[in-house]
Design a protein around this motif. Structure first.
Motif, PDB file in Angstrom:
ATOM      1  N   ASP A  77     -65.025 -22.444  36.605  1.00 43.92           N
ATOM      2  CA  ASP A  77     -64.013 -22.581  35.665  1.00 43.92           C
ATOM      3  C   ASP A  77     -64.218 -24.016  34.941  1.00 43.92           C
ATOM      4  O   ASP A  77     -64.146 -24.958  35.367  1.00 43.92           O
ATOM      5  N   PRO A  78     -64.479 -23.958  33.576  1.00 40.30           N
ATOM      6  CA  PRO A  78     -64.953 -25.299  33.078  1.00 40.30           C
ATOM      7  C   PRO A  78     -64.030 -26.121  32.825  1.00 40.30           C
ATOM      8  O   PRO A  78     -63.954 -27.277  32.697  1.00 40.30           O
ATOM      9  N   GLU A  79     -62.624 -25.580  32.996  1.00 37.50           N
ATOM     10  CA  GLU A  79     -61.419 -26.572  32.719  1.00 37.50           C
ATOM     11  C   GLU A  79     -61.113 -27.258  33.818  1.00 37.50           C
ATOM     12  O   GLU A  79     -60.742 -28.270  33.670  1.00 37.50           O
ATOM     13  N   THR A  80     -61.341 -26.678  34.866  1.00 38.59           N
ATOM     14  CA  THR A  80     -61.063 -27.517  36.337  1.00 38.59           C
ATOM     15  C   THR A  80     -62.330 -28.057  37.103  1.00 38.59           C
ATOM     16  O   THR A  80     -62.230 -28.976  37.940  1.00 38.59           O
ATOM     17  N   GLY A  81     -63.484 -27.172  36.650  1.00 39.54           N
ATOM     18  CA  GLY A  81     -64.641 -27.591  37.511  1.00 39.54           C
ATOM     19  C   GLY A  81     -65.019 -26.943  38.884  1.00 39.54           C
ATOM     20  O   GLY A  81     -65.841 -27.083  39.584  1.00 39.54           O
ATOM     21  N   ARG A  82     -63.956 -26.216  39.313  1.00 36.26           N
ATOM     22  CA  ARG A  82     -64.061 -25.364  40.336  1.00 36.26           C
ATOM     23  C   ARG A  82     -65.133 -24.411  40.482  1.00 36.26           C
ATOM     24  O   ARG A  82     -65.525 -23.538  39.486  1.00 36.26           O
ATOM     25  N   ARG A 111     -68.312 -32.363  30.957  1.00 35.54           N
ATOM     26  CA  ARG A 111     -67.877 -33.279  29.876  1.00 35.54           C
ATOM     27  C   ARG A 111     -69.015 -34.279  29.767  1.00 35.54           C
ATOM     28  O   ARG A 111     -68.996 -34.332  28.371  1.00 35.54           O
ATOM     29  N   TRP A 123     -66.792 -30.949  36.680  1.00 37.51           N
ATOM     30  CA  TRP A 123     -66.073 -31.060  35.599  1.00 37.51           C
ATOM     31  C   TRP A 123     -66.535 -32.417  34.652  1.00 37.51           C
ATOM     32  O   TRP A 123     -66.789 -32.312  33.408  1.00 37.51           O
ATOM     33  N   GLU A 124     -66.865 -33.583  35.521  1.00 34.20           N
ATOM     34  CA  GLU A 124     -67.655 -34.767  34.754  1.00 34.20           C
ATOM     35  C   GLU A 124     -68.852 -34.287  34.138  1.00 34.20           C
ATOM     36  O   GLU A 124     -69.299 -34.885  32.973  1.00 34.20           O
ATOM     37  N   PRO A 128     -64.563 -29.884  42.280  1.00 36.39           N
ATOM     38  CA  PRO A 128     -64.380 -29.947  41.078  1.00 36.39           C
ATOM     39  C   PRO A 128     -64.460 -30.929  40.231  1.00 36.39           C
ATOM     40  O   PRO A 128     -64.957 -30.875  39.173  1.00 36.39           O
ATOM     41  N   ARG A 146     -64.734 -24.460  27.366  1.00 33.40           N
ATOM     42  CA  ARG A 146     -63.681 -23.968  27.947  1.00 33.40           C
ATOM     43  C   ARG A 146     -63.682 -22.880  28.350  1.00 33.40           C
ATOM     44  O   ARG A 146     -64.335 -21.763  27.768  1.00 33.40           O
TER      45      ARG A 146
END
Ligand SMILES: Cc1cc2nc3c(=O)[nH]c(=O)nc-3n(C[C@H](O)[C@H](O)[C@H](O)COP(=O)(O)OP(=O)(O)OC[C@H]3O[C@@H](n4cnc5c(N)ncnc54)[C@H](O)[C@@H]3O)c2cc1C
Lengths: 789, 271
Positions: free
Chosen positions: A646-651, A780, A776-777, A772, A789
């Motif tokens: 999930d690119p929004e949370t990094g999970r 980003r 995510w980092e 996560p 997203r």
């Protein structure tokens, strides 16, 4: 090589028999160390260092001694024990082995190092007293990172050495540099195989009972190696080996952490002698996070010289292994196992290896399920994917092109792989994972806003430790043989005594299956006992996926001896020659007239009655074998993992997992599958969740299960597991070992899948654990405008 | 992991419980936070008063248009209540997502609010729903609004001799939802967001962004002025300085606040 017969027999080899040891554990009738209560027993607790590195400038015990119920408050001075926790490993001949005193002497070198031991009437008072001790510390500069520890200006962990180097492992094939220079492409890869903490359901624990009047010492301890513990207690506590009895009741997990002897084992014995009463110590859950060894912690760098088709011509491997503050039983040998497995399942003829081992102000590292081999596999399997990526090749093809195909095969580090068929396992894994149709699933996930990826990991591991001459040659001062006794009782029931002491592996079941098949007696007529040095023959223990291959082979040979004795008695009773007899279904009978025969169970009765035995034959039906294997075994396989991110949370979520393992012949498929599942989830845990973290000053930042992220079933995927079967020629059962395959294979499969998922964003590497915020980092940083997203 | 010695009583009337509190005992509800703190010796109460014998402290019922939940009501009952689901969807969501089944079977709504853990889910839910707690002490009863209950890390305005007896949620709360993000299924939230939509007004409160639950004012202003959820999400964490830790940087948590505020609002809108 003898071959085993795969006859269908109730409870015999090859059947998924339910584990006979489980019923009592499930209904709470197991007996663990903490269940033991001895008359007059006292309880121990420790005051441990809160600093990573400090000088002890004062110890005030008065408040502790004043508490009612406190029997003794002991420092190193009161103990007066000259020895330290033994390390049985010196792989280079000049490995620095600093003494690990039982209680700190003037200096503490890691957070959690025991300084004072309290003995009291109960656990609560002991804890209160330990907390009441005032210890003055003068903090010293600390170093927790293995690479920083080897820098010239690093604080010294052990002042008697000029630097923090423990030893350097080196190996290079002749003509390496020329071979490296000859290939057209160079691919580089770097990894940190992070530090992790073994978390078994049962922490460590001991009860020591030193009977002053007789000098007999009984030590109940939760260990994988009761016989080692006995030998070393005799040495460190300065008594006779024959006075010491070590009992290992049920053990709730070990994972290598209990393949050790620990300070508390010697301390409990010493304290029991001092106070004249049995002493119990049960490690508490948080204490376990720094008092018990950690695993891994290896920084790796790879450089591969490759052909355009992905064929690896030469491989350079450099690593720094963080050993922690002291050496435990096998600490320097763990990264030596990494060295052995650097080329993995590939025919890499030119190799150059250097591993530097460092002392740091951290808990010692040692064997943790996989022990050195997961490190080798992880780095190599990440490298293979990077090769495929740089050359634009399919990762499966690069693996296939480099696989070893002829066996036995002597690798560039000198091991002789016993047998294998790597391509078939790979093909089977790809088929089960629907590798061909993966791109459809990737596209479908993208429609849901997820990035989906697939990753492979092919591995070979070294198991069945080990030929004793080899353990000596690689600097381990303990042999590698194993023992088993088969004892038939007057009515033909069987007791097996195994020197290899299990802690959840199901020895009682597998060993019974071997006897059921080989001796033709019912599965339920066999009992397996272990874990008490008073009755078991010396055994080296359960670790390194060795029990079945080594102790199982010892059992097999004992069974054959009993069978042959039965044959002699049968020939005597039936008045024929032993050559006239044939064996079937637990019976010796006269060739051609099967009604004339005797069952082995009946023959056991004859051996006990002893009234009509062949001249010169001893009564009784029992045999013991000490089996020293001629070689290691080399299980292998391929795992395939699919993840969604999930690119929004990094999970990172594992959504598909296929494991195809080859551990040779299988005694109990269900137990094998259980081992695969457990190993895979432990490794997924390393890939995504778990990391032991120290602050720069030596404080443990993951001291409880809140910070140290052990996942639960709810976080883990369904696992599809399957097998290919390539028997090992090394032992008569043809088995290889399966205990660690999962932990060896899974990490790189999971990381390769996650990198594959995010490769469209230009991501080429992710560090473990892929928590996560890290992922995510990475997203980003790859994509600073936040468009993903 | 070995607690200090402590006395224990389990009264069956509120008066008895209040008397014990006045004597310096500490209340214990589900024990899911207090017992771990005692084992780590972060709390060493000399005596405990177990509230589980007080029948008046359990139950879920309407009082006029308000929803009233007894302090000792377990997370599991809150999560499974049709009344809670209908009246306060965010609370049902949050209770269902707390820890593991074992934790939900023991842990209570009153204990969670008294604990005031910055990563606990219920304070933000209470804040967004505009709820309050009913408190009794030796000197009488009072009501504390959500915004006035928690004042810092594990700290509330409850006096030592007071206890929460019930949680009150005002009627007409409209549609609401809670979204949380955590690493493992059993974990506390790294960040969570409770969204409540009353008429044309959206209220969002955040878990994990400060020592106590806070309103996502940056998010609310934009949404309530008709801005898009995406635009609002970029401002959900404005003004917050969440703690950096092994669970992520402040920047990551501010980002999560936006994602979760948006997701909670979307879920509330869909109800
Ligand atoms: C593994 C695990 C996971 C968890 N995950 C989450 C999660 O995801 N989200 C979440 O929100 N929480 C989580 N929790 C915490 C859980 O919700 C606890 O139940 C809650 O924090 C405390 O409730 P309790 O009833 O157990 O209170 P207790 O632990 O008994 O008490 C907590 C504190 O409140 C005081 N207290 C209790 N009742 C009252 C009262 N009526 N009046 C005044 N003071 C009182 C006690 O004195 C104590 O100081 C988790 C806990 C565990 C163990």
């Amino acid at each position: 090589m003898a071959t085993i017969e795969h006859r269908p027999a109730s409870g015999g080899i090859g059947e998924s028999v339910l584990r006979k040891e489980d019923a009592k554990l499930i209904v709470g009738q197991g007996r663990f160390v903490d269940d033991l209560v001895l008359p007059g027993m006292l309880h121990a607790a420790f005051a441990r260092s809160p600093f990573g590195h400090a000088r002890i400038t004062g110890v005030d015990r008065s408040a502790a001694l004043a508490l009612p119920g406190v029997a003794a408050v002991l420092t190193a001075d009161e103990l007066g024990i000259a020895g330290g926790v033994p390390c049985a490993s010196n792989p280079t001949g000049d490995t620095r082995q600093p003494r690990q005193p039982l209680l700190a002497e003037g200096i503490v070198r890691y957070c959690g190092e025991p300084v004072v031991m309290v003995i009291a009437t109960n656990r609560y008072t002991a804890r209160d007293a330990a907390d009441a001790i005032v210890i003055d510390y003068e903090p010293l500069p600390a170093v927790v990172d293995g690479r920083k520890a080897l820098a010239p200006d690093a604080p010294l962990v052990h002042g008697q050495y000029p630097d923090n180097l423990c030893c350097t492992l080196r190996h290079e094939t002749d003509g390496f540099e020329e071979a490296f220079a000859a290939a057209p492409h160079v691919v580089r890869s770097a990894n940190f195989n992070q530090r992790i903490t073994p978390v078994s359901m049962e922490t460590r624990g001991v009860v020591a009972d030193w009977v002053r009047a007789s000098g007999e010492v009984t030590l109940y301890t939760s260990t994988q190696v009761p016989h080692f513990v006995r030998t070393f207690v005799a040495v460190i506590n300065e008594t006779s080996e024959s006075k010491v009895r070590v009992v290992t009741p049920d053990v709730g997990g070990g994972f290598g952490a209990k393949l050790n002897t620990y300070r508390e084992e010697y301390l409990a014995c010493a304290a029991s002698k001092i106070v004249g009463a049995p002493v119990k110590w049960i490690e508490d859950r948080s204490e376990s996070h720094n008092a018990t060894i950690h695993g891994r912690d290896q920084h790796q760098q790879y450089e591969a010289a490759v052909e355009a088709d992905g064929k690896i011509r030469a491989l350079r491997f450099r690593a720094v292994q963080n050993n922690g503050a002291y050496l435990q039983l096998l600490t320097p040998s763990i990264s030596h196992l990494t060295v052995f497995m650097v080329p993995g399942p590939y025919a890499i003829e030119n190799i150059s290896i250097e591993v530097r081992q460092a002392f740091t102000n951290t808990t010692p590292t040692d064997a943790y399920r996989g022990a050195g081999r997961p490190e080798a596999t992880h780095g190599l399997e990440r490298l293979v994917d990077e090769i495929a990526d740089e050359l634009g090749l399919d990762p499966a093809d690069v693996r296939r092109r480099n696989f070893i195909e002829e066996f036995p095969y002597t690798t560039s580090v000198g091991l002789s792989y016993d047998s294998g068929d790597y391509g078939t396992a790979l093909d089977r894994a790809l088929e089960l994972a629907c590798y061909d149709t993966f791109e459809e699933r990737r596209a479908e996930a993208r429609g849901r806003g997820r990035y989906r990826g697939i990753g492979l990991s092919s591995y070979v591991e070294v198991c069945g430790l080990a030929p004793s001459a080899v353990t000596k040659a690689i600097g381990i001062s303990a042999p590698g043989w194993e023992s088993s006794t088969v004892r038939m009782h007057p009515f033909g029931k069987v007791t097996v005594i195994t020197g290899s002491s299990p802690h959840g592996q199901g020895h009682a079941t597998s060993w019974s299956q071997i006897v059921a098949t080989e001796l033709g007696v019912p599965f339920d007529d066999v009992e397996v006992i272990h874990g008490d040095t008073a009755f078991a023959p010396y055994g080296l223990g359960t670790y390194g996926s060795r029990s079945l291959a080594v102790a199982g082979a010892a059992l097999y040979r004992s069974v054959q001896k009993v069978k042959e004795k039965g044959r002699a008695i049968a020939a005597h009773e039936l008045e024929c020659s032993v050559d006239d007899l044939e064996w079937a279904d637990g019976r010796w009978s006269v060739k051609g007239s099967p009604e004339r025969g005797a069952t082995i169970q009946g023959l056991a009765t004859s051996a006990w009655v002893a009234a009509n035995l062949p001249p010169g034959l001893e009564p009784g039906m029992e045999a013991t074998t000490f089996h020293d294997p001629p070689n290691f075994t080399f299980p292998f396989g391929t795992h395939v993992c699919e993840v969604e991110i999930d690119p929004e949370t990094g999970r990172v979520e594992v959504v598909g997992y296929v494991a195809v393992d080859d551990c040779g012949n299988v005694i109990n498929p269900m137990i094998v599958e259980g081992q695969v599942h457990g190993g895979v989830i432990q490794s997924i845990a390393q890939a995504i969740f778990e990391e032991t973290v120290y602050a720069e000053d030596g404080q443990l930042r993951t001291p409880t299960l809140v910070e140290y992220q052990v996942p639960s079933a709810a976080d883990l995927p369904r696992i599809t597991s399957d097998r290919t079967v390539t028997p090992s020629p090394v032992n008569p059962l043809g088995t290889k070992g399966i205990g660690e395959a999962g932990t060896i294979a899974a990490c790189p499969a999971v990381v390769n899948a996650a990198v594959d998922a995010l490769s469209v964003l230009g991501i080429r590497h992710l560090e473990m654990p892929m928590q996560p915020h890290r992922v995510w980092e990475a997203i980003r940083n790859a994509n600073p405008t936040g468009a993903a997203r | 992991m070995i607690p200090t010695k402590t006395a224990y009583t389990r009264p069956e009337s509120i008066e008895e419980a209040l008397a014990t509190l006045a004597d310096g005992a500490r209340p214990i509800a589900g024990g899911m936070s207090l017992i771990p703190m005692m084992k780590l010796r972060l709390a060493s109460p000399a005596s405990l008063v177990d509230l589980s014998g007080l029948a008046e402290l359990t139950g879920i019922a309407m009082d006029g248009s308000d929803l009233v939940i007894g302090a000792m009501t377990r997370h599991r009952e809150v999560a499974g209540s049709a009344l809670v689901r209908a009246q306060a969807g965010a609370l049902a969501d949050a209770a269902a997502g707390i820890g593991s089944p074992a934790v939900r079977n023991r842990g209570t709504i009153g204990g969670s609010l008294a604990q005031s853990d910055p990563h606990g889910d219920l304070p933000a839910v209470l804040l967004a729903l505009g709820g309050s707690v009913e408190v009794r002490g030796a000197s009488g009863s009072r009501t504390i609004a959500a915004a006035d209950l928690a004042v810092g890390f594990l700290t509330t305005t409850l006096a030592a001799d007071e206890m929460i007896v019930a949680v009150r949620l005002p009627g007409g709360a409209g549609r609401s939802a809670y979204a949380k993000f955590h690493r493992r299924a059993i974990d506390w939230s790294i960040v969570g967001a409770a969204a409540v939509i009353r008429g044309t007004t959206t209220t969002v409160a955040l878990t994990g962004m400060a020592a106590v639950a806070v309103r996502a004012t940056g998010f609310e202003v934009i949404v309530n002025a008709g801005g898009s959820l995406e635009e609002a999400a970029r401002h959900a964490g404005d003004g917050t300085r969440p703690a950096e830790g092994l669970d992520g940087s402040a920047e990551y948590k501010r980002h999560l606040a936006g994602v979760l505020a948006r997701r909670a609002t979307e879920a509330a809108l869909a109800r």
